[in-house]
Design an enzyme around this catalytic site. Structure first.
Site, mmCIF file in Angstrom:
data_model
loop_
_atom_site.group_PDB
_atom_site.id
_atom_site.type_symbol
_atom_site.label_atom_id
_atom_site.label_comp_id
_atom_site.label_asym_id
_atom_site.label_seq_id
_atom_site.Cartn_x
_atom_site.Cartn_y
_atom_site.Cartn_z
ATOM 1 N N GLY A 1 0.770 -1.530 -0.358
ATOM 2 C CA GLY A 1 0.205 0.007 0.642
ATOM 3 C C GLY A 1 0.862 1.020 0.046
ATOM 4 O O GLY A 1 0.566 2.311 -0.314
ATOM 5 N N CYS A 2 2.195 1.306 0.566
ATOM 6 C CA CYS A 2 2.301 2.522 0.803
ATOM 7 C C CYS A 2 3.703 2.362 -0.353
ATOM 8 O O CYS A 2 4.065 3.760 -0.445
ATOM 9 C CB CYS A 2 3.517 2.648 1.692
ATOM 10 S SG CYS A 2 2.842 1.915 3.419
ATOM 11 N N THR A 3 3.759 1.645 -1.038
ATOM 12 C CA THR A 3 4.818 1.431 -2.038
ATOM 13 C C THR A 3 3.331 2.357 -3.430
ATOM 14 O O THR A 3 4.166 3.146 -3.843
ATOM 15 C CB THR A 3 5.442 0.007 -2.538
ATOM 16 O OG1 THR A 3 5.875 0.019 -2.042
ATOM 17 C CG2 THR A 3 6.092 0.294 -3.973
#
Length: 154
Positions: A46-48
């Site tokens: 998700g953060c990527t």
């Protein structure tokens, strides 16, 4: 736990180490808009995806007069690798002791696979040229978020 910062409030100032050997103080950006986004961890899916969305919208966001700053509790070393791997054109700030996360009220109890854990709740703050928070996005869903941030800047 600190109070949640609200729209219309002055953005709490801070200084953190950042990628590229930089030291960033929020107030150094007075006169520009700032997109300050908090995320939990480098190299997670998700953060990527979120970082890539901001990367892909970078030109449009900077054309709207804003600077993007990403904050997590990862080390600078991890940030440097993450930034290089995904060719991020904006700075990532390292808040290893979570002071800034607590200032902005994003370090919270979360439910992870049925367990309660403390972590960063994905959140974005838009700060205007005078250092006031004009928009707060909490519990951010990644898909389309950078687009929503761009729309809020206009």
């Amino acid at each position: 736990m600190s109070e949640q910062v609200q729209e219309g409030q002055a953005a709490p100032d801070f200084t953190l180490p950042a990628t590229g050997g930089n030291q960033v103080t929020l107030s150094q950006y007075q006169g520009k808009k700032v997109v300050l986004y908090f995320y939990s961890k480098d190299n997670t899916s998700g953060c990527t995806d979120e970082a890539r969305e901001f990367r892909d919208m970078y030109e449009a966001i900077t054309a709207a007069g804003a600077v993007i700053l990403g904050v997590s509790k990862d080390s600078l070393e991890t940030h440097e690798k993450f930034s290089a791997k995904h060719e991020l054109p904006f700075l990532l700030l390292s808040d290893t002791d979570r002071v800034v996360c607590q200032l902005y009220g994003v370090f919270k109890e979360k439910n992870m696979y049925g367990k309660k854990v403390m972590g960063i709740e994905r959140s974005t703050f838009i700060i205007n040229e005078q250092g006031k928070i004009t928009r707060v996005f909490r519990k951010v869903k990644v898909a389309g978020h950078a687009q929503a941030v761009l729309a809020a800047l206009k």
